[in-house]
Design an enzyme around this catalytic site. Sequence first.
Site, mmCIF file in Angstrom:
data_model
loop_
_atom_site.group_PDB
_atom_site.id
_atom_site.type_symbol
_atom_site.label_atom_id
_atom_site.label_comp_id
_atom_site.label_asym_id
_atom_site.label_seq_id
_atom_site.Cartn_x
_atom_site.Cartn_y
_atom_site.Cartn_z
ATOM 1 C CB THR A 203 -0.997 0.433 1.406
ATOM 2 O OG1 THR A 203 -1.616 1.568 1.451
ATOM 3 C CG2 THR A 203 -0.048 -0.074 2.676
ATOM 4 C CG ASP A 204 -1.287 4.651 -1.161
ATOM 5 O OD1 ASP A 204 -2.318 4.494 -0.188
ATOM 6 O OD2 ASP A 204 -1.837 5.951 -1.246
ATOM 7 C CD GLU A 205 -3.216 3.367 3.865
ATOM 8 O OE1 GLU A 205 -3.267 3.396 5.166
ATOM 9 O OE2 GLU A 205 -4.700 2.695 3.550
ATOM 10 C CE1 TYR A 230 -2.984 -2.354 6.028
ATOM 11 C CE2 TYR A 230 -3.318 -0.491 5.114
ATOM 12 C CZ TYR A 230 -3.679 -1.553 4.267
ATOM 13 O OH TYR A 230 -3.140 -1.927 2.873
ATOM 14 C CE LYS A 234 0.372 -4.868 2.857
ATOM 15 N NZ LYS A 234 -0.421 -6.160 2.580
HETATM 16 P P1 NAD Z 1 -9.186 -8.211 2.706
HETATM 17 O O1 NAD Z 1 -9.210 -7.726 3.738
HETATM 18 O O2 NAD Z 1 -10.278 -7.173 1.149
HETATM 19 O O3 NAD Z 1 -8.880 -8.951 2.218
HETATM 20 C C1 NAD Z 1 -7.982 -9.769 3.033
HETATM 21 C C2 NAD Z 1 -8.148 -11.018 2.585
HETATM 22 O O4 NAD Z 1 -7.226 -12.082 2.947
HETATM 23 C C3 NAD Z 1 -9.117 -11.962 2.924
HETATM 24 O O5 NAD Z 1 -9.741 -12.504 2.227
HETATM 25 C C4 NAD Z 1 -8.796 -12.847 4.801
HETATM 26 O O6 NAD Z 1 -9.867 -13.656 4.784
HETATM 27 C C5 NAD Z 1 -8.006 -12.907 3.771
HETATM 28 N N1 NAD Z 1 -6.381 -13.094 5.177
HETATM 29 C C6 NAD Z 1 -6.416 -12.577 6.071
HETATM 30 N N2 NAD Z 1 -5.093 -13.256 6.902
HETATM 31 C C7 NAD Z 1 -5.212 -14.545 6.926
HETATM 32 C C8 NAD Z 1 -4.376 -15.362 6.756
HETATM 33 N N3 NAD Z 1 -3.886 -15.128 7.835
HETATM 34 N N4 NAD Z 1 -3.525 -16.180 6.069
HETATM 35 C C9 NAD Z 1 -4.967 -17.050 5.510
HETATM 36 N N5 NAD Z 1 -5.407 -15.328 4.487
HETATM 37 C C10 NAD Z 1 -5.846 -14.294 5.342
HETATM 38 O O7 NAD Z 1 -7.881 -7.076 1.768
HETATM 39 P P2 NAD Z 1 -8.103 -5.796 0.292
HETATM 40 O O8 NAD Z 1 -8.387 -4.531 0.373
HETATM 41 O O9 NAD Z 1 -7.998 -6.640 -0.806
HETATM 42 O O10 NAD Z 1 -6.528 -6.159 0.371
HETATM 43 C C11 NAD Z 1 -5.370 -6.846 0.195
HETATM 44 C C12 NAD Z 1 -4.036 -6.155 -0.685
HETATM 45 O O11 NAD Z 1 -4.102 -5.671 -1.024
HETATM 46 C C13 NAD Z 1 -3.293 -6.839 1.072
HETATM 47 O O12 NAD Z 1 -1.725 -7.056 0.996
HETATM 48 C C14 NAD Z 1 -3.723 -4.617 1.201
HETATM 49 O O13 NAD Z 1 -2.427 -4.404 2.089
HETATM 50 C C15 NAD Z 1 -3.191 -4.374 -0.065
HETATM 51 N N6 NAD Z 1 -3.674 -2.986 -0.658
HETATM 52 C C16 NAD Z 1 -4.973 -2.703 -0.308
HETATM 53 C C17 NAD Z 1 -5.788 -1.546 -0.823
HETATM 54 C C18 NAD Z 1 -7.225 -1.341 -0.687
HETATM 55 O O14 NAD Z 1 -7.516 -0.054 -0.676
HETATM 56 N N7 NAD Z 1 -7.824 -1.914 -0.243
HETATM 57 C C19 NAD Z 1 -4.571 -0.568 -1.605
HETATM 58 C C20 NAD Z 1 -3.541 -1.046 -1.217
HETATM 59 C C21 NAD Z 1 -3.065 -1.942 -1.674
HETATM 60 P P1 TYD Z 2 -10.505 3.855 4.172
HETATM 61 O O1 TYD Z 2 -11.603 3.438 3.740
HETATM 62 O O2 TYD Z 2 -10.923 2.829 5.937
HETATM 63 O O3 TYD Z 2 -9.428 3.783 3.456
HETATM 64 P P2 TYD Z 2 -7.692 4.218 4.113
HETATM 65 O O4 TYD Z 2 -8.130 4.709 5.586
HETATM 66 O O5 TYD Z 2 -6.845 2.945 4.148
HETATM 67 O O6 TYD Z 2 -7.287 5.432 3.952
HETATM 68 O O7 TYD Z 2 -11.263 5.493 4.481
HETATM 69 C C1 TYD Z 2 -10.532 5.951 3.677
HETATM 70 C C2 TYD Z 2 -10.678 7.850 4.263
HETATM 71 O O8 TYD Z 2 -12.912 7.699 4.387
HETATM 72 C C3 TYD Z 2 -9.932 8.013 5.466
HETATM 73 O O9 TYD Z 2 -9.458 8.888 5.281
HETATM 74 C C4 TYD Z 2 -11.147 8.203 6.879
HETATM 75 C C5 TYD Z 2 -12.291 8.032 5.897
HETATM 76 N N1 TYD Z 2 -13.509 7.388 6.662
HETATM 77 C C6 TYD Z 2 -14.385 8.516 7.180
HETATM 78 O O10 TYD Z 2 -14.454 9.233 7.137
HETATM 79 N N2 TYD Z 2 -15.495 7.688 7.823
HETATM 80 C C7 TYD Z 2 -15.409 6.358 7.587
HETATM 81 O O11 TYD Z 2 -16.993 6.045 8.087
HETATM 82 C C8 TYD Z 2 -14.659 5.548 7.812
HETATM 83 C C9 TYD Z 2 -14.082 4.171 7.445
HETATM 84 C C10 TYD Z 2 -13.733 6.332 6.637
#
Ligand code: NAD
Ligand code: TYD
Length: 427
Positions: A203-205, A230, A234
Amino acid sequence: MQLRTAQMKFPSMNVGAGVKERNWKIKNSSETKAPGRKLQLRTTQMKFPSMNVGAEVKERNWNRRKKMRTYLVTGGAGFIGSNYIHYMFGKYGDSIRIINVDLLTYAGNLENLKDVAGRDNYTFVKADICDKEAISKIFAENDIDRVVHFAAESHVDRSIREPEVFVRTNVLGTAVMLNCARAAWELPDGSYRENKKFLHVSTDEVYGSLPEDETAFFYETTPYAPHSPYSASKASSDLLVKSYMDTYHFPANITNCSNNYGPYQFPEKFIPLVINNALQGEKLPVYGDGKNVRDWLYVEDHAKAIDMVQEQGRLFETYNIGGHNEKQNIEIIQIILETLQEMLSDDDPRKALVTKDLISYVEDRKGHDRRYAIAPDKIKKEIGWYPETMFKDGIRRTIQWYFEHEEWMKNVTGGDYQKYYAEMYKN
Ligand code: NAD
Ligand code: TYD
């Protein structure tokens, strides 16, 4: 005919893209990979003159299956993982095999994959990525060519309440994945079996928070400065992958992507939470002043980028992936409300519920990062990837998907989610 089929599957695909897809299939099919294969088949027929054409086809299919590239996807039942699996089967069809390993935590949902569950070239394994034995068994029983590592705990708010599980899954889990892949792929002289690759999805975070100054961006060279448990977990997992590349010359890439949105996203995250609450006339909780900025990318564009990095990226490199689509949280809410108003028909009772009166400013998130923004210059220049989906189109597609999947939403927001929501938003 083949071209037309490809075009039907991907309506936006032009003929050029169809040709590209066909060329890809030809390039990667076992026939071209193994020169002399046709000759070999003919020889077989000479040896067994009674062998009919059907048997020849069977043998060819068998050989092709043996050589089929095998992906091990972790966390494929989650949001991005399931979109990636759909994308990969849409693109490569029967020419690849995917093994999806997922523990099915609250965030994992096999309903996300019901369209692919019956495929011969798809296997689901329920296992914990921290379970060394389970993961090495998968490597021992299958000749894995690619690992795409999504599995993680992914929600910042949950990490603030319960950091340990993030360290376990994101750090220890990544260490186990790296170790098992290395054990399966490394040769006695320290080199690696041919064409094996590990892609770590991050992630960019990890880069921390940017000032509001619109000229500042995250680059691959930006120092890591994570703030939440988180992003710290990461960042640690990224550093482990980097250490494997430096120490063992382990064949990997890291991608750091901005915020994703799209189908199958669990409604604890901002965009699906806003869509779901608005449709039910429930409050839309905005943290702090609502001016925190995120750089939103449509999930299919992310899936495409991951595939392109793994196929065309330089090994050992990190690539930033971003939408060039910065928006304040309050702007996102406004866009969603307007789009819902446009999309709901006048006789839909939900239309009257969707108003700005639902916006509710609540206490800010602890350590809330102000702004994220990716400069995807490197991936654009080296690989030719760019974000294709405009936010106005992506958000419509996303809302349409949630309209069509009310049952999915009902299922994932039952039970545990209610408890989480009540505790999280109690004020
Ligand atoms: P998500 O929470 O929707 O999915 C995570 C999946 O991992 C789930 O299916 C869960 O069951 C599985 N999981 C969790 N713990 C596990 C374990 N111990 N063993 C096996 N499986 C396990 O997450 P997402 O939003 O799909 O993100 C996927 C990846 O992308 C993550 O690594 C996250 O850091 C990265 N990412 C997410 C975003 C975003 O905006 N969602 C952006 C950039 C990077
Ligand atoms: P989120 O989807 O949790 O992603 P991330 O924190 O990983 O960027 O949140 C996106 C943005 O929205 C973040 O600035 C937090 C804000 N947010 C709210 O204002 N209200 C909410 O209920 C949630 C879940 C997030």
